[in-house]
Scaffold this active site. Structure first.
Site, PDB file in Angstrom:
ATOM      1  CB  SER A 174      -0.907  -0.003   1.238  1.00 47.13           C
ATOM      2  OG  SER A 174      -1.688   1.157   1.261  1.00 47.13           O
TER       3      SER A 174
ATOM      4  CG  ASN B 149       6.483   7.772   3.496  1.00 48.28           C
ATOM      5  OD1 ASN B 149       5.398   8.342   3.667  1.00 48.28           O
ATOM      6  ND2 ASN B 149       6.692   6.502   3.821  1.00 48.28           N
TER       7      ASN B 149
ATOM      8  CG  ASN C 135      -3.729  -0.099   3.560  1.00 46.50           C
ATOM      9  OD1 ASN C 135      -3.961   0.950   4.162  1.00 46.50           O
ATOM     10  ND2 ASN C 135      -2.753  -0.902   3.924  1.00 46.50           N
TER      11      ASN C 135
ATOM     12  CB  CYS D 205      -3.954   5.210  12.279  1.00 47.14           C
ATOM     13  SG  CYS D 205      -3.686   6.034  10.784  1.00 47.14           S
TER      14      CYS D 205
ATOM     15  CE  LYS E 179       1.756  -2.201   5.640  1.00 42.65           C
ATOM     16  NZ  LYS E 179       1.741  -1.538   4.337  1.00 42.65           N
TER      17      LYS E 179
ATOM     18  CG  ASN F 273       3.122   0.580   7.926  1.00 41.55           C
ATOM     19  OD1 ASN F 273       3.791   1.350   7.236  1.00 41.55           O
ATOM     20  ND2 ASN F 273       1.809   0.623   7.976  1.00 41.55           N
TER      21      ASN F 273
ATOM     22  N   GLY G 190      12.510   0.399   2.521  1.00 38.48           N
ATOM     23  CA  GLY G 190      13.586   0.036   1.599  1.00 38.48           C
ATOM     24  C   GLY G 190      14.556  -0.973   2.217  1.00 38.48           C
TER      25      GLY G 190
ATOM     26  N   GLY H 114       8.890  -5.386   3.458  1.00 39.26           N
ATOM     27  CA  GLY H 114       9.984  -4.609   4.021  1.00 39.26           C
ATOM     28  C   GLY H 114      11.278  -4.804   3.266  1.00 39.26           C
ATOM     29  N   GLY H 115      11.577  -3.848   2.397  1.00 37.10           N
ATOM     30  CA  GLY H 115      12.868  -3.846   1.711  1.00 37.10           C
ATOM     31  C   GLY H 115      13.054  -4.950   0.704  1.00 37.10           C
TER      32      GLY H 115
END
Ligand SMILES: Cc1cc2nc3c(=O)[nH]c(=O)nc-3n(C[C@H](O)[C@H](O)[C@H](O)COP(=O)(O)O)c2cc1C
Length: 325
Positions: free
Chosen positions: A32, A80, A110, A141, A176, A203, A228, A254-255
């Protein structure tokens, strides 16, 4: 046997995997927030070849996200702070989903909310909508009712939001998980107890970067989510831990930049993978990874991806305990 005979005898490996009741033709999905609403990548990627498309996180109402700058490169990764900018769930159903319905690929919505009620309302709105194959809930969140702590950082809150969403929908439900916790197994087990069909992780990890000339944070939001290759070993460790702690399928994120990276995660116990940051570097990364996994199975004479999942050979001196530092 000449080359032509060999090709005639060749049976391609079985690539299908199941995420709860959701059947995927292969284990490669998009993460996502890194693949837009699918349409943006359609000039580069044959969407029909993907295991599933997970779209940008959706909220009840549209969100403009954070002010810029909101992305900065870091060694082997990026930070980000986009702030979950999106068009909102209603506009997604009306404006973006019709395009995706033209493809033979499951679409996973998502969703994220600030209250349990927001998650429930979105799940109800998505339930039964043609073209929606499943829901992934992002529990990273802030839970405004619980003083801003993320749903995914507290087992009780993770169980509650999962249970409430479960009560609203028959769609396959993926929870997630955030890595920004002390014990991810605890949260995973709570989400499983709440009725998750699968768990996806991880995440982004919260990070920060400073512009030394201006002595200011690079991001307007100060902190951001690290993604990344930099996070891959952590993601792999968490996938491995969670896969042993729950019975439901685990989706590794993840990456993952290459087929080799995806294979590590599958061998460690994930039933499928989501590709994120790699899409920004190579828009065709998902398909390259898919082809590479298939090639590996052929090369190792493994007939089905199911044989590979969780096949990690745990020799006695690889218990993962006693690490220095
Ligand atoms: C620019 C950006 C936007 C993202 N937006 C979302 C989002 O809306 N919802 C979500 O659950 N995860 C979001 N993520 C997290 C990714 O889905 C993924 O979990 C994370 O980036 C780790 O995978 P990667 O290292 O392969 O990118 C976002 C990540 C990036 C880099």
């Amino acid at each position: 046997m000449d080359e032509q005979d060999k090709r005639a005898c060749f049976t391609p490996p079985l690539m299908a995997v199941a995420i709860g009741s959701l059947e995927l033709k292969n284990p490669v999905m998009t993460a996502s927030g890194t693949f837009g609403y699918g349409e943006e990548y359609s000039p580069f990627v044959d969407l029909n070849r993907l295991g599933a498309i997970i779209v940008k996180g959706l909220s009840l109402e549209r969100r403009a996200g954070n002010p810029p700058p909101r992305i900065i490169e870091t060694p082997a990764g990026m930070l980000n702070a986009v702030g979950l900018q999106n068009i909102g769930v209603r506009a997604f159903i009306a404006e973006k989903l019709p395009f995706l319905r033209g493809y033979d690929v499951p679409v996973i919505a998502n969703i994220f909310g600030e209250t349990v009620d927001e998650y429930r309302r979105m799940a109800r709105m998505l339930n039964g909508v043609a073209g929606i194959g499943g829901i992934e809930i992002n529990v990273s969140c802030p839970n405004v009712k619980k003083g801003g702590i993320a749903f995914g950082a507290c087992p009780d809150a993770a169980a509650e939001v999962t249970q409430q969403v479960r009560g609203e929908t028959d769609l396959p439900l993926i929870v997630k998980l955030t890595p920004n916790v002390t014990d991810i197994k605890e949260i995973a087990q709570a989400a499983e107890a709440g009725g998750a069909d699968a768990l996806s992780l991880i995440n982004t990890l919260t990070g920060m970067s400073v512009d030394i000339e201006r002595r200011r944070p690079h991001l307007a939001n100060v902190t951001g989510g690290l993604s990344g290759p930099a996070i891959r070993p952590i993601a792999l460790r968490m996938v491995w831990q969670v896969a042993q702690a729950v019975k439901v399928p685990v989706v590794g994120i993840g990456g993952i930049m290459s087929a080799g990276d995806a294979l590590e995660v599958l061998i460690a116990g994930a039933s499928a993978v989501e590709i994120g940051t790699a899409n920004f570097i190579r828009p065709t990364a998902t398909l390259e990874i898919l082809d590479g996994i298939e090639e590996y199975l052929v090369r190792h004479r493994i007939g089905s991806i199911a044989e590979l999942i969780g096949s990690l050979d745990m020799h006695p001196d690889a218990e993962g305990e006693g690490v220095d530092g």
